[in-house]
Design a protein around this motif. Structure first.
Motif, short mmCIF file in Angstrom:
data_model
loop_
_atom_site.label_atom_id
_atom_site.label_comp_id
_atom_site.label_asym_id
_atom_site.label_seq_id
_atom_site.Cartn_x
_atom_site.Cartn_y
_atom_site.Cartn_z
N ASP A 105 0.76 -1.28 -0.05
CA ASP A 105 0.02 -0.03 0.14
C ASP A 105 0.82 1.42 0.13
O ASP A 105 0.21 2.39 0.08
N ASP A 106 2.07 1.26 0.43
CA ASP A 106 3.08 2.42 0.57
C ASP A 106 4.33 2.02 -0.34
O ASP A 106 5.14 3.10 -0.25
N GLY A 107 4.58 0.92 -0.79
CA GLY A 107 5.89 0.75 -1.63
C GLY A 107 6.82 0.47 -0.52
O GLY A 107 8.10 0.21 -1.12
N TYR B 75 13.35 10.54 -18.97
CA TYR B 75 13.42 11.74 -17.66
C TYR B 75 13.61 13.04 -18.05
O TYR B 75 14.76 13.19 -18.70
N GLU B 76 12.70 13.75 -18.13
CA GLU B 76 12.75 15.18 -18.72
C GLU B 76 13.20 15.45 -19.94
O GLU B 76 12.70 14.63 -20.79
N SER B 77 14.38 15.97 -20.41
CA SER B 77 14.64 16.11 -21.85
C SER B 77 15.53 14.88 -22.27
O SER B 77 15.91 15.02 -23.73
N ARG C 87 7.89 8.24 -8.97
CA ARG C 87 7.89 9.81 -8.52
C ARG C 87 7.06 9.66 -7.43
O ARG C 87 5.99 9.43 -7.21
N GLN C 88 7.65 10.17 -6.19
CA GLN C 88 7.26 10.52 -4.72
C GLN C 88 7.37 11.91 -4.34
O GLN C 88 8.41 12.10 -3.86
N GLY C 89 6.50 12.87 -4.78
CA GLY C 89 6.68 14.02 -4.51
C GLY C 89 8.00 14.59 -5.24
O GLY C 89 7.73 14.71 -6.35
N ALA C 90 9.06 15.18 -4.33
CA ALA C 90 10.13 15.58 -5.26
C ALA C 90 11.13 14.58 -5.44
O ALA C 90 12.24 15.00 -6.01
N ARG C 91 11.10 13.22 -5.10
CA ARG C 91 11.84 12.23 -5.20
C ARG C 91 11.38 11.38 -6.15
O ARG C 91 10.39 11.08 -6.35
N LEU C 92 12.45 10.55 -6.69
CA LEU C 92 12.37 9.23 -7.35
C LEU C 92 12.74 8.19 -6.75
O LEU C 92 13.71 8.13 -6.09
N TRP C 93 11.69 7.13 -6.57
CA TRP C 93 12.10 5.61 -5.69
C TRP C 93 12.68 4.81 -6.79
O TRP C 93 11.80 4.52 -7.93
#
Length: 320
Positions: free
Chosen positions: A76-78, A244-246, A307-313
């Motif tokens: 449920d939360d990774g 990821y992005e560009s 993606r979790q908020g400002a982070r990548l898991w």
């Protein structure tokens, strides 16, 4: 360079006209304090994140390999994972599966093929006195729910390790076990990053192949092998890729075969998804201290980061 809304990442000097007093430096990944988050259950000899972790709505889903075949866990939360007993989805041919990539089928018209699973199956010419007739290679499995799988009878990528007659043409290298397959929405192709092994020296390298339907794949072309900027005896063992992005980012497993006999994770980059560079040879995900579960070998989950908020898991597996 076409500048769009995506962030332009300074992973190399491609976008730099001039510089002074500036260094390019890798910021290493930060490990979760509660690692490892998955250990072998009572019915498992070992667990390997030679698999994938996907997030679907409120569910986190993990497919991994154990000593029997392909297994499954949910969260449920990774972080906290639950498994049914037993949780084996498919048993490997003669009990030996390796390196599973699970992804959502980009073509969702057929509900029975919602998920695609690519699993390396070894061929044993003679095991326990029984001749193994199935060909060695990467097999395609399809599923409506990620739990019940149907397998194509023949590989979609052929290996020649222990099975030289399966090789369709002599290329000087053989298809290995550690692969990562993903749908690239920019290239509109399924892209396969595969391990190639030099038939003369046994050195592992990285290759790339492409497919429009997930069944018919191009012959892999050599992307690269370790060079003079690496440590003597290094080999490029694995690679997980994601846009990821560009740019495209690759997580490369560098096997320090002759120096430490350990494997850590470094970074690679591409600006078109097909041509790659390794401008920074620093460690991105380092081995744990001696005696820890990830002291010896690190392997990334064959799935993009979540993606979790400002982070990548990023999910990875380790062995001592």
């Amino acid at each position: 360079v076409k500048i769009g809304p995506e962030a332009q990442l300074f992973v190399d000097e491609y976008l730099v006209a001039e510089k002074a007093g500036v260094q390019f430096r890798v910021h290493p990944a930060e490990k979760h304090a509660g690692n490892p988050i998955l250990r072998p259950a009572a019915w498992e000899d070992y667990v390997l994140v030679y698999g994938s972790v996907l997030r679907e709505d409120a569910r986190w889903r993990m497919w991994y390999t154990n000593n029997l075949g392909l297994a499954y866990a949910e969260s449920d939360d990774g972080l906290s994972w639950r498994r049914a007993e037993p949780n084996l989805l498919t048993k490997g041919h003669r009990g030996r599966s390796d390196t599973a990539t699970i992804l959502l089928n980009p073509d969702q018209r057929d509900p029975d093929r919602k998920y695609l699973g690519y699993v390396m199956e070894y061929r044993y010419p003679d095991k326990d006195g029984i001749r193994e007739q199935r060909r060695e290679g990467v097999y395609l499995r399809t599923s409506p729910d990620g739990l019940k799988w149907v397998e194509r009878p023949d590989p979609v990528m052929y290996g020649v390790w222990r099975a030289k007659p399966d090789n369709r043409q002599y290329t000087g290298y053989e298809l290995g076990d550690v692969h990562h397959i993903y749908w690239d929405d920019r290239l509109k192709k399924l892209i396969g990053h595969v391990k190639l092994t030099d038939l003369e020296s046994g050195v592992r390298m990285r290759g790339l192949c492409e497919s429009g339907d997930g069944v018919h794949w191009s012959e892999p072309r050599l992307l690269w092998r370790a060079d003079e900027q690496d440590q003597p005896g290094d080999q490029l063992y694995s690679m997980v890729v994601f846009p990821y992005e560009s740019i495209w980012v690759g997580l490369v497993g560098v096997f320090h075969k002759t120096s430490t006999d350990r494997l850590d994770i470094q970074l690679a980059f591409s600006r078109d998804g097909r041509n790659w560079s390794r401008p920074l040879r620093e460690v991105f995900l380092e081995n744990g201290p001696e005696g820890s579960f990830d002291w010896g070998v690190l392997h990334m989950s064959a799935a993009p980061p979540i993606r979790q908020g400002a982070r990548l898991w990023l999910y990875y597996g380790g062995s001592a």
